[in-house]
Design a protein around this motif. Sequence first.
Motif, mmCIF file in Angstrom:
data_model
loop_
_atom_site.group_PDB
_atom_site.id
_atom_site.type_symbol
_atom_site.label_atom_id
_atom_site.label_comp_id
_atom_site.label_asym_id
_atom_site.label_seq_id
_atom_site.Cartn_x
_atom_site.Cartn_y
_atom_site.Cartn_z
ATOM 1 N N ALA A 135 0.868 -1.477 0.110
ATOM 2 C CA ALA A 135 -0.431 -0.088 0.386
ATOM 3 C C ALA A 135 0.839 1.493 0.395
ATOM 4 O O ALA A 135 0.073 2.685 -0.894
ATOM 5 C CB ALA A 135 -0.984 0.364 0.918
ATOM 6 N N LYS A 136 2.086 1.303 0.644
ATOM 7 C CA LYS A 136 2.354 2.155 0.701
ATOM 8 C C LYS A 136 2.987 3.074 -0.729
ATOM 9 O O LYS A 136 3.679 3.688 -0.940
ATOM 10 C CB LYS A 136 4.379 1.891 1.643
ATOM 11 C CG LYS A 136 5.029 3.196 2.186
ATOM 12 C CD LYS A 136 6.179 2.601 2.561
ATOM 13 C CE LYS A 136 7.562 3.777 2.607
ATOM 14 N NZ LYS A 136 8.374 3.407 3.483
ATOM 15 N N LEU A 137 3.716 1.277 -1.367
ATOM 16 C CA LEU A 137 4.335 2.012 -2.580
ATOM 17 C C LEU A 137 3.546 1.888 -3.910
ATOM 18 O O LEU A 137 3.661 2.036 -5.202
ATOM 19 C CB LEU A 137 5.710 -0.093 -3.153
ATOM 20 C CG LEU A 137 6.770 0.449 -1.919
ATOM 21 C CD1 LEU A 137 7.312 -1.091 -2.362
ATOM 22 C CD2 LEU A 137 7.831 0.902 -2.201
ATOM 23 N N ASN A 138 2.173 2.199 -3.260
ATOM 24 C CA ASN A 138 1.400 2.331 -4.699
ATOM 25 C C ASN A 138 0.651 0.773 -5.585
ATOM 26 O O ASN A 138 0.933 0.607 -6.342
ATOM 27 C CB ASN A 138 0.726 3.285 -4.886
ATOM 28 C CG ASN A 138 -0.204 3.673 -5.547
ATOM 29 O OD1 ASN A 138 -1.256 3.065 -5.396
ATOM 30 N ND2 ASN A 138 -0.598 3.906 -6.910
ATOM 31 N N ILE A 139 1.169 -0.660 -4.735
ATOM 32 C CA ILE A 139 1.732 -1.759 -6.008
ATOM 33 C C ILE A 139 0.391 -3.081 -5.273
ATOM 34 O O ILE A 139 0.392 -2.676 -4.329
ATOM 35 C CB ILE A 139 2.751 -2.659 -5.566
ATOM 36 C CG1 ILE A 139 4.547 -1.618 -5.913
ATOM 37 C CG2 ILE A 139 3.011 -4.161 -6.345
ATOM 38 C CD1 ILE A 139 5.317 -1.904 -6.226
ATOM 39 N N GLU A 140 -0.204 -3.343 -6.078
ATOM 40 C CA GLU A 140 -1.494 -4.270 -6.111
ATOM 41 C C GLU A 140 -1.095 -5.294 -6.039
ATOM 42 O O GLU A 140 -0.236 -6.599 -5.997
ATOM 43 C CB GLU A 140 -2.466 -3.977 -7.106
ATOM 44 C CG GLU A 140 -3.760 -5.464 -6.483
ATOM 45 C CD GLU A 140 -4.220 -4.814 -8.496
ATOM 46 O OE1 GLU A 140 -4.890 -6.289 -8.775
ATOM 47 O OE2 GLU A 140 -4.479 -3.983 -8.606
ATOM 48 N N VAL A 141 -1.594 -6.452 -4.647
ATOM 49 C CA VAL A 141 -1.111 -7.432 -3.898
ATOM 50 C C VAL A 141 -2.142 -8.326 -3.735
ATOM 51 O O VAL A 141 -2.760 -7.687 -3.073
ATOM 52 C CB VAL A 141 -0.004 -7.453 -2.977
ATOM 53 C CG1 VAL A 141 0.631 -9.274 -3.109
ATOM 54 C CG2 VAL A 141 0.920 -6.870 -3.782
ATOM 55 N N GLU A 142 -2.589 -9.267 -4.651
ATOM 56 C CA GLU A 142 -3.366 -10.454 -4.216
ATOM 57 C C GLU A 142 -3.864 -11.905 -4.450
ATOM 58 O O GLU A 142 -2.297 -12.067 -5.328
ATOM 59 C CB GLU A 142 -4.957 -9.916 -5.319
ATOM 60 C CG GLU A 142 -4.960 -9.874 -6.634
ATOM 61 C CD GLU A 142 -5.416 -10.066 -7.738
ATOM 62 O OE1 GLU A 142 -6.746 -9.547 -7.138
ATOM 63 O OE2 GLU A 142 -6.042 -9.707 -8.696
ATOM 64 N N HIS A 143 -4.817 -12.397 -3.576
ATOM 65 C CA HIS A 143 -4.752 -13.838 -3.653
ATOM 66 C C HIS A 143 -5.487 -14.640 -4.884
ATOM 67 O O HIS A 143 -6.736 -13.839 -4.874
ATOM 68 C CB HIS A 143 -4.927 -14.247 -2.605
ATOM 69 C CG HIS A 143 -3.917 -14.222 -1.230
ATOM 70 N ND1 HIS A 143 -2.653 -15.308 -1.102
ATOM 71 C CD2 HIS A 143 -3.337 -13.352 -0.348
ATOM 72 C CE1 HIS A 143 -1.821 -15.300 -0.899
ATOM 73 N NE2 HIS A 143 -2.370 -13.883 0.251
ATOM 74 N N VAL A 144 -4.881 -14.965 -5.622
ATOM 75 C CA VAL A 144 -5.715 -15.841 -6.768
ATOM 76 C C VAL A 144 -6.084 -17.458 -6.533
ATOM 77 O O VAL A 144 -4.954 -18.701 -6.019
ATOM 78 C CB VAL A 144 -4.956 -15.508 -7.980
ATOM 79 C CG1 VAL A 144 -6.688 -16.404 -9.171
ATOM 80 C CG2 VAL A 144 -5.212 -13.860 -8.152
ATOM 81 N N LYS A 145 -7.070 -17.400 -6.523
ATOM 82 C CA LYS A 145 -7.981 -18.941 -7.064
ATOM 83 C C LYS A 145 -7.308 -19.996 -8.043
ATOM 84 O O LYS A 145 -7.371 -18.642 -9.299
ATOM 85 C CB LYS A 145 -9.434 -19.403 -6.838
ATOM 86 C CG LYS A 145 -9.611 -19.094 -4.561
ATOM 87 C CD LYS A 145 -10.929 -19.926 -4.690
ATOM 88 C CE LYS A 145 -11.801 -19.804 -3.405
ATOM 89 N NZ LYS A 145 -12.895 -20.551 -3.665
ATOM 90 N N CYS A 146 -6.193 -20.884 -7.750
ATOM 91 C CA CYS A 146 -5.556 -20.991 -9.273
ATOM 92 C C CYS A 146 -5.592 -22.460 -8.950
ATOM 93 O O CYS A 146 -3.900 -22.974 -7.731
ATOM 94 C CB CYS A 146 -4.799 -20.252 -9.769
ATOM 95 S SG CYS A 146 -4.149 -21.366 -10.856
ATOM 96 N N ASP A 147 -5.060 -23.837 -9.825
ATOM 97 C CA ASP A 147 -5.023 -25.058 -9.011
ATOM 98 C C ASP A 147 -4.102 -25.534 -9.874
ATOM 99 O O ASP A 147 -3.969 -25.795 -11.007
ATOM 100 C CB ASP A 147 -6.248 -25.870 -8.909
ATOM 101 C CG ASP A 147 -4.995 -27.104 -8.517
ATOM 102 O OD1 ASP A 147 -4.034 -27.613 -8.163
ATOM 103 O OD2 ASP A 147 -5.980 -28.606 -8.078
#
Length: 663
Positions: free
Chosen positions: A396-408
Amino acid sequence: APPKRRADGLPQLQPKIPDYVLQKQVTSDGGRPLQGVGAGMLAAFVEAPRNAEDSYYSGADAQKRYETSVQADFAKLAPEMCFVCDWFPEPWPRETKDRTATCRLLESLPVKAELDWPTGPKPREQVLVFGDNAGLCRQFLEKATEYRPSSVQYVDKQPWEITPADIKELLQKQKWDLVVYGFGIDYPESNAVDDIMAHLDAVSKVYLELGKLVQSVRKSCKRLACITREVFSEDGKKHRKVGVRMVTSSTLWGMSNSLRIELEDIPLQYIDVDLKPDDDCVAQVASDLACVETFGQNTLRILNSGRYMMRKMRAREYVVNGPEFEVPSKGVIAITGGNGSLAQVFVKHLLDLAERKNIDECQREGVQFQVKLLSRSAVIRDRERSAWRAVVKKAAKLNIEVEHVKCDVTQQESIDQFVADCSPDLVGVIHTAGILQDAMLQNQTWEKMDTTLGCKSRAALYLHDALERHKNPGLRFFWSFSTNSVYGNSGQVNYAGANCYLDGLSRHRRALGKPAVAMQWGAWGEAGMAAAMSDAMKQGIAMSHMPFFSNQEGFAGMHEGISTGVPSICIEKINPSVLFGMKAPPADSVAQSYDRNFTSEFCPTPPPSTTRVKSKDMYELYRMYRSLTSTDQDSEIKSGLSWKAHTEPLRRSVEAEQDEPLW
């Protein structure tokens, strides 16, 4: 100048005088002076020292000289965090009918040793062959005209048709002097993912069952050989011709390394042969299958260009002083095993690199890549929540998007859909997914190995295949997380095989000019299983020859490794005193000799403590002689196949300021 060649094709080595060499000539009973031979060799080479001073192991002063001689190696190894493997030329005389080729070679050197010569012609051998459809195994054995076995039985079934009962029946039929596993020579019918995985499964499954039964059916096998074809190739032309199916049997090398440990007294020889072996290549393979003194002492590549043996080397000697790895400014970075601890560690590292890049390039727009962490559940486990909160805060500080994604990642359709959705914006892939299914050989099952292959080998191939069909021109790096189990661990024959496929796939991608590095990790100390260990277990590992390393040490080793240009690197921490102590006692088995030879470039071993040299110690004697008489280590390193294929081109590219390195 290149070394002069002897009449038999072996190098005419020029002696050098290390610091710990006796600065005088010592004459044996035969009247031949021993010039330039290390003091550490005298006990093995001099039959009757003239006095105590000439004997290396005579008293405290001699022992002190040995300890002093290895101090330089201690100092070099202590800070090391990265190693690479390379192949070095080692011609060897063809075996003779009386099986004395190795003894004659040692006798011809300017040294003196009492050798255990074979007594009389060796009895004809009984050989069992799991042969290839290409017919190379037949050629190897038919070429052995001087020492042709009296009986050869070829298994007339395909690997997917063979059952454990079939193997057990063959091993109980009689005592085999040599069992040759040649199913790894054949390639799948096509480069289709389904064909590759079906072939990999069949070949690996039979080899697993063969290893288990060789161990359980006592005295069924005296020597075991595994032969593959070009799985270690770094030749772009061959990879383009054959395709990714060329590395299908890469699993067998890792499996062989673990089997070698668990089979104990049964020597195991791994040989990788040329794509189209010529007559000399075929004859050399036949000779190495028959030569007892060298059998199982090294991993070999026998090519039309010569005979090569594998050595583990310090990465520092391969480092190219070029541009350091830099995170992309934009695009999508995918990390498999996304809810695991290593994934969190590497997201944090990417963010740290992004922050540094923003500072270094403050006049430009900030880094804005996205990180997508793939897992089946997309749920963070309790023990990873603290690390994840730190990642979210920094992102958030760097304005970078990080997310978890469902993928087997064990399902091809799932990976294909993810890659398609992210294309053409994928700029990096980090494949950290993995699962342990450890068990000692007799308790190991195909179900356990199949589970291990799913999230390691299959997932990596699915990623590669999807990237081939969905173009991502900005892809900068493709890192797959292997482990140092590829070099052999008891109870990890499945895990070693699965990780070895990652190494093979990285070689294939790099041969095609695509980004790839397989990272063989040692023991992380601040992440993964270490976090859940008891203090007693942690202390035990800390005192071992390969202790835990910190995150900072791991990243330092990784960045050093990727600057070598080599597609497979090993990041591990070494405790030199423990490692040297483990390898100082004489080898009790061929498996121990193999281990000593493999690491001999940075971990020297004492010579045999007796002047009478047995068959299993003869190769070590030759290896020590070559080490002591080597005149130019830099030139020898540059003769390595991996140096020529990767490090040298990278160095030329950096000097010419041409293309960016392939990470």
